[in-house]
Design a protein around this motif. Sequence first.
Motif, PDB file in Angstrom:
ATOM      1  N   GLU A 351       0.795  -1.226   0.000  1.00 60.12           N
ATOM      2  CA  GLU A 351       0.000   0.000   0.000  1.00 60.12           C
ATOM      3  C   GLU A 351       0.832   1.283   0.000  1.00 60.12           C
ATOM      4  N   VAL A 352       2.118   1.211   0.367  1.00 57.12           N
ATOM      5  CA  VAL A 352       2.906   2.449   0.454  1.00 57.12           C
ATOM      6  C   VAL A 352       3.650   2.780  -0.834  1.00 57.12           C
ATOM      7  N   LEU A 353       3.637   1.834  -1.772  1.00 58.65           N
ATOM      8  CA  LEU A 353       4.376   2.058  -3.014  1.00 58.65           C
ATOM      9  C   LEU A 353       3.416   2.086  -4.195  1.00 58.65           C
ATOM     10  N   GLU A 354       3.773   2.891  -5.179  1.00 58.52           N
ATOM     11  CA  GLU A 354       2.952   2.997  -6.376  1.00 58.52           C
ATOM     12  C   GLU A 354       3.617   2.103  -7.416  1.00 58.52           C
ATOM     13  N   ARG A 355       2.883   1.057  -7.822  1.00 60.42           N
ATOM     14  CA  ARG A 355       3.497  -0.037  -8.570  1.00 60.42           C
ATOM     15  C   ARG A 355       4.276   0.385  -9.817  1.00 60.42           C
ATOM     16  N   LYS A 356       3.770   1.352 -10.536  1.00 57.30           N
ATOM     17  CA  LYS A 356       4.431   1.723 -11.792  1.00 57.30           C
ATOM     18  C   LYS A 356       5.730   2.500 -11.571  1.00 57.30           C
ATOM     19  N   ASN A 357       5.876   3.061 -10.368  1.00 59.27           N
ATOM     20  CA  ASN A 357       7.065   3.865 -10.098  1.00 59.27           C
ATOM     21  C   ASN A 357       7.786   3.396  -8.839  1.00 59.27           C
ATOM     22  N   ALA A 358       7.730   2.078  -8.610  1.00 56.59           N
ATOM     23  CA  ALA A 358       8.462   1.482  -7.493  1.00 56.59           C
ATOM     24  C   ALA A 358       9.570   0.609  -8.073  1.00 56.59           C
ATOM     25  N   CYS A 359      10.577   0.289  -7.238  1.00 56.96           N
ATOM     26  CA  CYS A 359      11.602  -0.634  -7.708  1.00 56.96           C
ATOM     27  C   CYS A 359      11.359  -2.012  -7.100  1.00 56.96           C
ATOM     28  N   TYR A 360      11.851  -3.014  -7.791  1.00 56.86           N
ATOM     29  CA  TYR A 360      11.563  -4.403  -7.422  1.00 56.86           C
ATOM     30  C   TYR A 360      12.865  -5.183  -7.275  1.00 56.86           C
ATOM     31  N   ALA A 361      12.917  -6.055  -6.287  1.00 61.10           N
ATOM     32  CA  ALA A 361      14.076  -6.933  -6.130  1.00 61.10           C
ATOM     33  C   ALA A 361      14.249  -7.754  -7.402  1.00 61.10           C
ATOM     34  N   ASN A 362      15.493  -7.918  -7.820  1.00 64.10           N
ATOM     35  CA  ASN A 362      15.866  -8.702  -9.015  1.00 64.10           C
ATOM     36  C   ASN A 362      15.590  -8.009 -10.341  1.00 64.10           C
ATOM     37  N   CYS A 363      15.167  -6.740 -10.317  1.00 59.32           N
ATOM     38  CA  CYS A 363      14.948  -6.027 -11.583  1.00 59.32           C
ATOM     39  C   CYS A 363      16.109  -5.086 -11.912  1.00 59.32           C
ATOM     40  N   GLY A 364      17.194  -5.219 -11.187  1.00 66.68           N
ATOM     41  CA  GLY A 364      18.401  -4.477 -11.545  1.00 66.68           C
ATOM     42  C   GLY A 364      18.627  -3.224 -10.730  1.00 66.68           C
ATOM     43  N   VAL A 365      19.701  -2.522 -11.077  1.00 68.17           N
ATOM     44  CA  VAL A 365      20.077  -1.290 -10.376  1.00 68.17           C
ATOM     45  C   VAL A 365      18.946  -0.272 -10.586  1.00 68.17           C
ATOM     46  N   VAL A 366      18.653   0.513  -9.531  1.00 70.10           N
ATOM     47  CA  VAL A 366      17.529   1.442  -9.635  1.00 70.10           C
ATOM     48  C   VAL A 366      18.013   2.884  -9.764  1.00 70.10           C
ATOM     49  N   LEU A 367      17.454   3.586 -10.750  1.00 73.62           N
ATOM     50  CA  LEU A 367      17.750   4.997 -10.944  1.00 73.62           C
ATOM     51  C   LEU A 367      16.606   5.806 -10.338  1.00 73.62           C
ATOM     52  N   SER A 368      16.935   6.918  -9.686  1.00 72.44           N
ATOM     53  CA  SER A 368      15.899   7.814  -9.186  1.00 72.44           C
ATOM     54  C   SER A 368      16.238   9.222  -9.644  1.00 72.44           C
ATOM     55  N   ASN A 395      22.385   1.018 -20.966  1.00 70.56           N
ATOM     56  CA  ASN A 395      21.895   0.176 -22.064  1.00 70.56           C
ATOM     57  C   ASN A 395      23.055  -0.347 -22.901  1.00 70.56           C
ATOM     58  N   GLU A 396      23.997   0.542 -23.229  1.00 73.87           N
ATOM     59  CA  GLU A 396      25.136   0.145 -24.054  1.00 73.87           C
ATOM     60  C   GLU A 396      25.989  -0.906 -23.357  1.00 73.87           C
ATOM     61  N   ALA A 397      26.069  -0.806 -22.024  1.00 74.77           N
ATOM     62  CA  ALA A 397      26.927  -1.734 -21.276  1.00 74.77           C
ATOM     63  C   ALA A 397      26.183  -3.011 -20.878  1.00 74.77           C
ATOM     64  N   GLY A 398      24.912  -3.137 -21.285  1.00 76.57           N
ATOM     65  CA  GLY A 398      24.149  -4.339 -20.944  1.00 76.57           C
ATOM     66  C   GLY A 398      23.843  -4.463 -19.455  1.00 76.57           C
ATOM     67  N   VAL A 399      23.629  -3.305 -18.818  1.00 77.14           N
ATOM     68  CA  VAL A 399      23.286  -3.312 -17.396  1.00 77.14           C
ATOM     69  C   VAL A 399      21.766  -3.250 -17.260  1.00 77.14           C
ATOM     70  N   GLU A 400      21.183  -4.176 -16.503  1.00 79.26           N
ATOM     71  CA  GLU A 400      19.733  -4.132 -16.286  1.00 79.26           C
ATOM     72  C   GLU A 400      19.420  -3.106 -15.205  1.00 79.26           C
ATOM     73  N   TRP A 401      18.480  -2.195 -15.512  1.00 77.87           N
ATOM     74  CA  TRP A 401      18.161  -1.111 -14.593  1.00 77.87           C
ATOM     75  C   TRP A 401      16.657  -0.890 -14.540  1.00 77.87           C
ATOM     76  N   GLN A 402      16.221  -0.165 -13.550  1.00 81.47           N
ATOM     77  CA  GLN A 402      14.821   0.211 -13.408  1.00 81.47           C
ATOM     78  C   GLN A 402      14.785   1.631 -12.868  1.00 81.47           C
ATOM     79  N   MET A 403      13.629   2.284 -12.998  1.00 76.99           N
ATOM     80  CA  MET A 403      13.488   3.664 -12.506  1.00 76.99           C
ATOM     81  C   MET A 403      12.444   3.679 -11.403  1.00 76.99           C
ATOM     82  N   ALA A 404      12.695   4.401 -10.311  1.00 78.11           N
ATOM     83  CA  ALA A 404      11.705   4.415  -9.233  1.00 78.11           C
ATOM     84  C   ALA A 404      11.759   5.679  -8.390  1.00 78.11           C
ATOM     85  N   GLU A 405      10.638   5.962  -7.766  1.00 79.84           N
ATOM     86  CA  GLU A 405      10.570   6.938  -6.682  1.00 79.84           C
ATOM     87  C   GLU A 405      10.583   6.151  -5.374  1.00 79.84           C
ATOM     88  N   LEU A 406      10.834   6.862  -4.263  1.00 83.13           N
ATOM     89  CA  LEU A 406      10.775   6.181  -2.977  1.00 83.13           C
ATOM     90  C   LEU A 406       9.371   6.369  -2.382  1.00 83.13           C
TER      91      LEU A 406
END
Length: 462
Positions: A351-368, A395-406
Motif C-alpha cells: 500500500e505504500v508504493l505505487e506499482r508503476k514507479n516502485a523498484c523491485y528486487a531482481n529487476c536491476g540497479v535502480v535509478l531515481s 543500455n550500451e553496457a548491458g546493465v539491467e536497470w529500473q526507474m523508481a521513486e521512494l
Amino acid sequence: MDVKELKAQLEYKNKNVFDIISEDELERSFAYAEAYKLFLDNAKTEREAVKYAIAMVEKKGYTEYRFGDELQVGGTYYYNNRGKMLIVFKVGENDIEKDGAYIVAAHIDSPRIDLKQNPLYEADGFGMFKTHYYGGVKKYQWTTVPLALHGVMVKRDGEVVDICIGEDEEDPIFYISDLLPHLAKDQMTKTLAEGITGEGLNIIVGTEPYRDEETDGAIRLNLLRILNEKYGITEEDFISAELTAVPALKARDIGLDRSLIGGYGHDDRVCAYPAITALLDNPDTKKTVFAILADKEEVGSDGVTGMQSLAFTDILEEVCDALGANYRKVKANSKCLSADVNAAFDPNFPEVLERKNACYANCGVVLSKFTGARGKSGTSDATSEFTAYVRNMLNEAGVEWQMAELGKVDQGGGGTVAKFIANHNIDTLDVGVPVISMHAPYEAISKLDLYMTYKAFAAFVK
Ligand code: MN
Ligand code: MN
C-alpha cells in the motif's frame, strides 16, 4: 507488425534479471555476493568500512594522499578523512576541463544505537548503558536483538582504543529488553512510535557486583573494573568515545534459492562496496575517477566527515591545480552517480508504493531522477539530459536497470547525498540497490541487483 513486436518496440517494462541473465553472469553475481558479505561482516561502522576499504585499495597500489602532496597523471590515491570518510581517486589522462571528473558517492554510516557520552548506570540489579539512537530507526525493532559493541575510546593523552565486543562467537553480546506480552496490556495499545521510547533503549551490560563493595553501585564499579583491566580505560574516557551497538549478526543468504542476502547495514554498504570494486577493477587510465565513501548521511551529511564538508571539493581543487585546469570548468563538466539504496517493493506492504514507479528486487540497479518528500522537497532532481546520458550508458553496457521513486507521493520520502554534490554545479543522479526492510537491524537485498549496481558503476568509470 504484430502486437507482440509493437509492444516490444514501444513499451517500457521492468525485466526480472533472472529471466535474461546468462549462466556465466549468474555465477559471477553469486560469487561477487560472497565477497560483499565479507565486507558487510567486517565493516559495520564507518570507521571499520574505511579500514577495510583502505586495505583493499592499498593492495591495488593506491597510496595515501595528504593535502599538499604532489599529484600525478596516472596516479592512484586515497584520502582518509579522520578514519570515517574515504575518498579514493585516480587522476586520468583525459583533458579534465573537457571531460570533467567521474564521481561515485556512497555512504558508510548506518542507523544504529549509539551510547551516550556518560552512559554507564546501575538500576535494580543491572548495569546499563544509556543510548542515543543514530539515524532513522523504528525503535521497537532494536529490542531483543543480539548486539555487538563497536567503536573507539580516545584517552586523554590521545591514545585510540579500538573496541569490538560481540562479533566473535566466544564474545558476550549486549541486549535491550522488551516487555513480556503477559504484562504488555498498556504497551500494546500504544503506537509503534511510542511503544519503545528513545530513553527506553537502555542496554544491559552486566549484573555481577564488585564483591568487596558494600555500598550502592557495586555492579557499575565491577563493569568499570572489567573495562579498565581489558582496555586500560576509566569512566571519563567515555566522554571522548564513539561507541555504538549494532546487531551481532552475520550476513546470510535468504531463501531456499539463496537469491537474497540478509545483513546489517546494506544501506549503504551495498553501494559503497560496488563503488570501490568498480574503480579497482578498472585498469583504464583515461578518466579521472572518484569513489567517495561518506559518513553522516543518515543524520543529514553535516560535519567534517559528511558529504557537506569541503573535503571532496578541496581534493578536486587540488587535482585541478596539479593539472593546471580551471576548477570551475571541471566541476561544470563533472558527472556523479549518487550511490544509495531505494525501497524495494514489498508484498507485505504494497500500500505504500505505487506499482508503476516502485523498484523491485531482481529487476536491476535502480535509478531515481529525484528523491525528497511530498512536493519533491529536498531533492536535487537530475536533469533529463543527464538521466538520458546514464540510461544510454547502462543500455550500451548491458546493465539491467529500473526507474523508481521512494514510495507514494504523500507517504513520506527520503534524501541522499545527491543534492550536496549537485549544489557544486555537478550533474548528479541517484543510482542504487532496492532494499527490503530498510533501516531495520537486518535488511535484505538481491544478489542480482547488487551485481547490476557493480556493473553500472563499472560502466560509468570505464
Ligand atoms: Mn542510504
Ligand atoms: Mn538510510
